[in-house]
Scaffold this motif. Structure first.
Motif, mmCIF file in Angstrom:
data_model
loop_
_atom_site.group_PDB
_atom_site.id
_atom_site.type_symbol
_atom_site.label_atom_id
_atom_site.label_comp_id
_atom_site.label_asym_id
_atom_site.label_seq_id
_atom_site.Cartn_x
_atom_site.Cartn_y
_atom_site.Cartn_z
ATOM 1 N N UNK A 1 49.371 22.109 -95.294
ATOM 2 C CA UNK A 1 47.923 22.101 -95.051
ATOM 3 C C UNK A 1 47.370 20.683 -95.012
ATOM 4 N N UNK B 1 49.336 40.069 -91.880
ATOM 5 C CA UNK B 1 50.278 39.898 -92.997
ATOM 6 C C UNK B 1 50.055 40.972 -94.052
ATOM 7 N N UNK C 1 50.894 22.395 -89.581
ATOM 8 C CA UNK C 1 49.583 22.847 -90.045
ATOM 9 C C UNK C 1 49.450 24.368 -89.880
ATOM 10 N N UNK C 2 49.897 24.844 -88.722
ATOM 11 C CA UNK C 2 49.846 26.297 -88.486
ATOM 12 C C UNK C 2 50.634 27.039 -89.562
ATOM 13 N N UNK D 1 53.471 24.987 -98.837
ATOM 14 C CA UNK D 1 52.171 25.359 -98.270
ATOM 15 C C UNK D 1 51.175 24.211 -98.329
ATOM 16 N N UNK E 1 52.475 34.640 -102.260
ATOM 17 C CA UNK E 1 51.987 34.907 -100.904
ATOM 18 C C UNK E 1 51.126 36.162 -100.900
ATOM 19 N N UNK F 1 48.614 27.140 -92.630
ATOM 20 C CA UNK F 1 47.525 28.117 -92.530
ATOM 21 C C UNK F 1 48.059 29.533 -92.726
ATOM 22 N N UNK F 2 49.170 29.816 -92.055
ATOM 23 C CA UNK F 2 49.735 31.166 -92.167
ATOM 24 C C UNK F 2 50.157 31.466 -93.599
ATOM 25 N N UNK F 3 50.780 30.449 -94.235
ATOM 26 C CA UNK F 3 51.197 30.653 -95.627
ATOM 27 C C UNK F 3 49.977 30.844 -96.515
ATOM 28 N N UNK F 4 48.908 30.081 -96.244
ATOM 29 C CA UNK F 4 47.708 30.152 -97.086
ATOM 30 C C UNK F 4 47.074 31.533 -97.040
ATOM 31 N N UNK F 5 47.158 32.200 -95.880
ATOM 32 C CA UNK F 5 46.529 33.518 -95.802
ATOM 33 C C UNK F 5 47.512 34.639 -96.126
ATOM 34 N N UNK F 6 48.725 34.303 -96.556
ATOM 35 C CA UNK F 6 49.578 35.371 -97.083
ATOM 36 C C UNK F 6 50.934 35.559 -96.443
ATOM 37 N N UNK F 7 51.329 34.680 -95.516
ATOM 38 C CA UNK F 7 52.664 34.818 -94.929
ATOM 39 C C UNK F 7 53.709 34.409 -95.956
ATOM 40 N N UNK G 1 47.180 36.589 -100.125
ATOM 41 C CA UNK G 1 46.769 37.489 -99.060
ATOM 42 C C UNK G 1 45.695 38.476 -99.524
ATOM 43 N N UNK H 1 47.723 27.777 -103.805
ATOM 44 C CA UNK H 1 48.356 26.989 -102.748
ATOM 45 C C UNK H 1 49.277 25.950 -103.360
#
Ligand SMILES: Nc1ncnc2c1ncn2[C@@H]1O[C@H](COP(=O)(O)OP(=O)(O)O)[C@@H](O)[C@H]1O
Ligand SMILES: [Mg+2]
Lengths: 402, 233
Positions: A399, B112, A307-308, A395, B80, A311-317, B84, B56
Motif C-alpha cells: 500500500x 472476496x 499497489x493493486x 500488505x 484477511x 489494495x486487494x489484500x487490504x479489502x480481504x484477499x 474483509x 494491515x
C-alpha cells in the motif's frame, strides 16, 4: 475467489493491459509456432521422402556386391572389392527364382553423350529389358529394350527427357544415332519426364543394355542387381530365395548386401526421426524462451501492480487469492498465445499449400493437443514464481509502494 | 466489552542503523458506535496506529483484541478475513483500482467475501454495490473510471468500497487530506451519517475543525498518545 471469477478478472486485466499482454503472448506465439512449424517440416520431409520411395516401385530389392556392416547400413551400401556380382548371377536368378517378377543387373557410370550438333555430360545406366518393370518408368516414345537387345548386347539406348531435349530439341530422336562415350547407340525409347527418383534425375540418364554397358566400361563386375518381388507380402520370401540362390553360386558365402525398400525406409526413417527430434529440441528451446518471456513480464507486472495487490489484500484477499490471480493470468496469457500460435501456423502452412500445392508443410493434427498443452504448462511453470512473489508482498508495504 | 482494545502496543521500524519507535506503549479502548478522531503532527505515528487497528500491519509488541478476539495470534488468512468482514479502510490517496469502474471497485471486497460465504451470489454483489454507491450519492457515476471522477467522488467510491461488506469499523486515514474544504465537509457529513447508523468511525485528521466536532480526540505525539473526551461538541 471462485475460479470462474478470477478467470473473468484476469481476462479483464489482460484486456486492460493490451500492449503488455500482447508482448507476453508474442513469446508464446513464437514458441508454439516453432513447435508446430518445425514438426511440420519434419513430418513433411518424411512424407515427401516416403512418397518418393513408393514411387520407385514398392517391391524393389537391391543387391550390392560386398557385405556391409548391418549397423551402418544407412542408404545403399558402397560396393567393396570383396564379392562380385556378374551377369551369370542375374541369369541364375532369372532361371531359378519363383518369387521374383523381374531381375536386372545394373551398371552405373558417368559419361558423355554426343550427336553431330551437341555434347552432354550424363549418367550412363546399364539395365536389361526387365528394369523398366522394376522401377515403373513410363516410356513416352518408342519402347524400352527387348530381351534380344540385352541378349545380343545391342548398341541401343533409351534416353531421359532432358537428354532428348538438349540433343534433339523438338525434333525426333527415335531411330537417331548418339555417341555414348564414343560408341554409337541408336535411340529406341524416350522416358517420360520424371524428375528426381531417389537421388537420380531419371531425365538425365541414358539407359543402355547391361551387356553393352559392361562392354563400354570394360568390366564383368556389375554395379548391382535390381529385382522386384511378385508381391509386397512375398517380399521376405523373395529376399530369402534370392539370398539362397546367390549364396549357392558364391560358394556359400554371403558376399553381397540386400537392401529392400523396407530396410531403406527403416534407415531413412532413422535419419528423419533424428531430424524431427532435433527440430523438436529447437522447438522446445523456443518454448522455454517463450516461458521465460512470460515469467519476465509477469514479474514486471507484479512490481507494477504492487499497489493493486496491496489494495486487494487490504479489502480481504488472502495470499492464495493473489497467487491464483497471477497464476491464472499467466496461464490465460500463455494459452491464448498458444492458441494464436496454432492459428497462425495453420494459416501460414495452409496458405502456402494453397498457393504452392507441391509444398505440403501442413502440420499433422496430432501435434495440436501437445502444442496446446505445452503452452498451458509453460504458463503454469513460469507463472508460479511471479505469482508466489505477488502473494508474499506484505500488505502494508504494497500500500505504501509508490 | 470494547470493540477495539489495544494493550501496550509498540511499533518499531528498523531503518538500517536507526530504530524508529513509531508507537510507544499505546493503550486504547474504543467501544462500538464511537466516533473518534486522531490528531497529531506529521510523523507522530497516526497512520502506524491506524494500520495496526486495520490489521494491515502487526505491532512489534503488545496485544490487540478486535471484537474480543486476540488478533496477534491470528493467521494471515484470518487477518484477511477480518479485514474483509469487520473493517472498512479509507485512505487519503483513495487507493482505487485505476482501470476498474466505480462499480467494480466497490464490488471487489464482496467478491472476496463470497469466497468466505458461498451464499453471496453475483446478483447480490451487484445489488449491494449499487445500493452502496447510491448511499454515498454516486448512483449516476457507477460506470465511470476513477480518473473520470472528481477527488470528492473518488473518495465517495472508496467509502462505498469500505462500506459494502457492512463492517463494524470504518477507519479513515486523512480521508479529506486531498480534498477542498467544501468537499471535506460533505465527506465528514457522510461519516457522521454512517456513525449515526451505528458504525464505529475512527478518523485521522489534520483539520482541527473536524476534530473539534468529535466527542473523543486522540492526540499523537512522537509515538505517544493522549486521550481526551470533549464534553461539548
Ligand atoms: N514502513 C516504515 N518504515 C520505516 N519507518 C516508518 C514506516 N512507517 C512509518 N514509519 C515512521 O514511523 C513514524 C510514524 O509514521 P506515520 O505513522 O506514518 O506518521 P503520521 O501518519 O502520523 O504522519 C515516522 O517517523 C515514519 O517515518
Ligand atoms: Mg499518516
Amino acid at each position: 475467489m471462485i475460479f470462474r471469477k478470477i478467470l473473468v478478472n484476469s481476462a479483464e486485466a489482460i484486456v486492460e493491459n493490451k500492449l503488455r499482454s500482447a508482448l507476453t503472448m508474442l513469446g508464446m506465439i513464437i514458441g508454439v509456432m516453432a513447435v508446430i512449424l518445425l514438426v511440420s517440416v519434419g513430418t513433411g520431409a518424411k512424407r515427401y521422402i516416403t512418397s518418393e520411395f513408393e514411387s520407385m516401385g514398392t517391391n524393389v530389392i537391391m543387391v550390392q556386391p560386398g557385405k556391409t556392416d548391418k549397423k551402418n547400413s544407412m542408404g545403399p551400401p558402397v560396393s567393396s572389392s570383396k564379392g562380385k556380382l556378374t551377369l551369370a548371377d542375374v541369369e541364375a536368378l532369372l532361371k531359378k527364382s519363383q518369387t521374383l517378377s523381374a531381375v536386372s543387373g545394373v551398371m552405373f557410370g558417368a559419361g558423355v553423350v554426343k550427336t553431330e550438333n551437341a555434347t552432354n555430360n550424363i549418367n550412363i545406366f546399364g539395365a536389361n529389358d526387365q528394369f523398366n518393370q522394376i522401377f515403373n518408368m513410363t516410356i513416352s516414345e518408342g519402347d524400352f529394350f527387348t530381351k534380344e537387345d540385352e541378349d545380343s548386347g545391342r548398341r541401343v539406348a533409351v534416353i531421359g527427357h532432358n537428354i532428348k531435349e538438349s540433343l534433339f530439341g523438338s525434333g525426333t530422336a527415335l531411330g537417331k544415332l548418339i555417341k555414348v562415350n564414343e560408341s554409337e547407340h541408336r535411340v529406341v525409347g524416350i522416358i517420360k519426364a520424371t524428375g528426381d527418383k531417389l537421388g537420380f534425375n531419371v531425365d538425365d540418364i541414358v539407359f543402355i543394355p547391361t551387356k553393352s554397358s559392361l562392354r563400354l566400361f570394360n568390366t564383368d563386375r556389375l554395379f548391382g542387381v535390381r529385382a522386384s518381388a511378385k508381391s509386397r507380402s512375398g517380399m521376405d520370401d523373395a529376399v530369402a530365395e534370392l539370398t539362397a540362390i546367390l549364396k549357392e553360386r558364391h560358394n556359400g558365402e554371403e558376399d553381397f548386401t540386400i537392401v529392400t525398400q523396407v530396410t531403406m525406409m527403416e534407415s531413412m526413417n532413422t535419419i528423419l526421426n533424428m531430424l524431427t527430434y532435433a527440430l523438436a529440441a529447437i522447438a522446445f528451446i523456443s518454448m522455454l524462451v517463450g516461458g521465460i518471456g512470460i515469467m519476465n513480464i509477469m514479474l514486471v507486472s507484479v512490481t507494477e501492480r504492487t499497489r493493486e495487490i496491496g489494495i486487494r489484500r487490504a479489502v480481504g484477499a488472502r495470499r492464495s487469492d493473489i497467487l491464483k490471480q497471477f497464476m491464472i493470468e499467466a496461464v490465460v496469457i500463455s494459452v491464448s498465445g498458444g492458441l494464436l500460435g496454432i492459428a497462425i501456423s495453420m494459416l501460414i502452412t495452409y496458405t502456402l499449400h494453397f498457393f504452392l500445392p507441391g509444398f505440403d508443410m501442413r502440420p499433422p493434427f496430432w501435434i495440436l493437443p501437445p502444442a496446446f498443452l505445452m503452452s498451458f504448462f509453460t504458463g503454469i511453470v513460469f507463472g508460479v514464481w511471479p505469482a508466489r512473489k505477488a502473494a508474499h508482498i506484505q500488505t502494508i508495504d504494497a500500500l505504501r509502494y509508490e | 466489552m470494547a470493540l477495539i482494545d489495544l494493550k501496550n502496543i509498540h511499533k518499531h521500524f528498523n531503518m538500517g542503523e536507526e530504530n524508529i519507535h513509531a508507537l510507544n506503549n499505546i493503550n486504547l479502548s474504543i467501544n462500538e458506535g464511537e466516533f473518534t478522531s486522531i490528531v497529531g503532527t506529521s510523523g507522530s505515528g497516526k497512520s502506524t496506529l491506524m494500520n495496526i487497528i486495520g490489521l494491515l500491519d502487526l505491532p512489534s509488541e503488545g496485544q490487540y483484541f478486535l471484537d474480543g478476539v486476540n488478533t496477534t495470534l491470528m493467521t494471515d488468512d484470518d487477518l484477511s478475513k477480518y479485514r474483509n468482514q469487520k473493517i472498512g479502510f479509507v485512505f487519503q490517496s483513495f487507493n482505487l483500482l485505476p482501470k476498474a469502474s466505480a462499480l467494480k471497485n466497490v464490488e471487489m471486497p464482496m467478491q472476496y467475501a463470497s469466497t468466505y460465504n458461498k451464499d453471496i451470489s453475483d446478483g447480490m454483489i451487484r445489488k449491494m454495490a449499487l445500493e452502496t454507491l447510491d448511499k454515498v450519492g454516486l448512483s449516476s457515476r457507477v460506470h465511470h473510471l476513477p480518473n473520470e471522477l472528481s477527488g470528492g467522488q473518488r473518495q465517495r467510491v472508496a467509502i462505498a468500497r469500505a462500506l459494502v461488506n457492512n463492517p463494524k469499523i470504518i477507519l479513515a486515514d486523512e480521508p479529506t487530506g486531498a480534498l477542498d474544504s467544501k468537499t471535506s465537509e460533505e465527506i465528514l457529513t457522510l461519516f457522521k451519517e454512517l456513525n449515526a447508523q451505528g458504525t464505529t468511525v475512527i478518523i485521522v485528521t489534520h483539520d482541527s475543525g473536524i476534530a473539534n466536532r468529535c466527542r473523543r480526540v486522540l492526540s499523537m505525539s512522537d509515538g505517544l498518545m493522549k486521550d481526551s473526551v470533549q464534553v461539548k461538541i
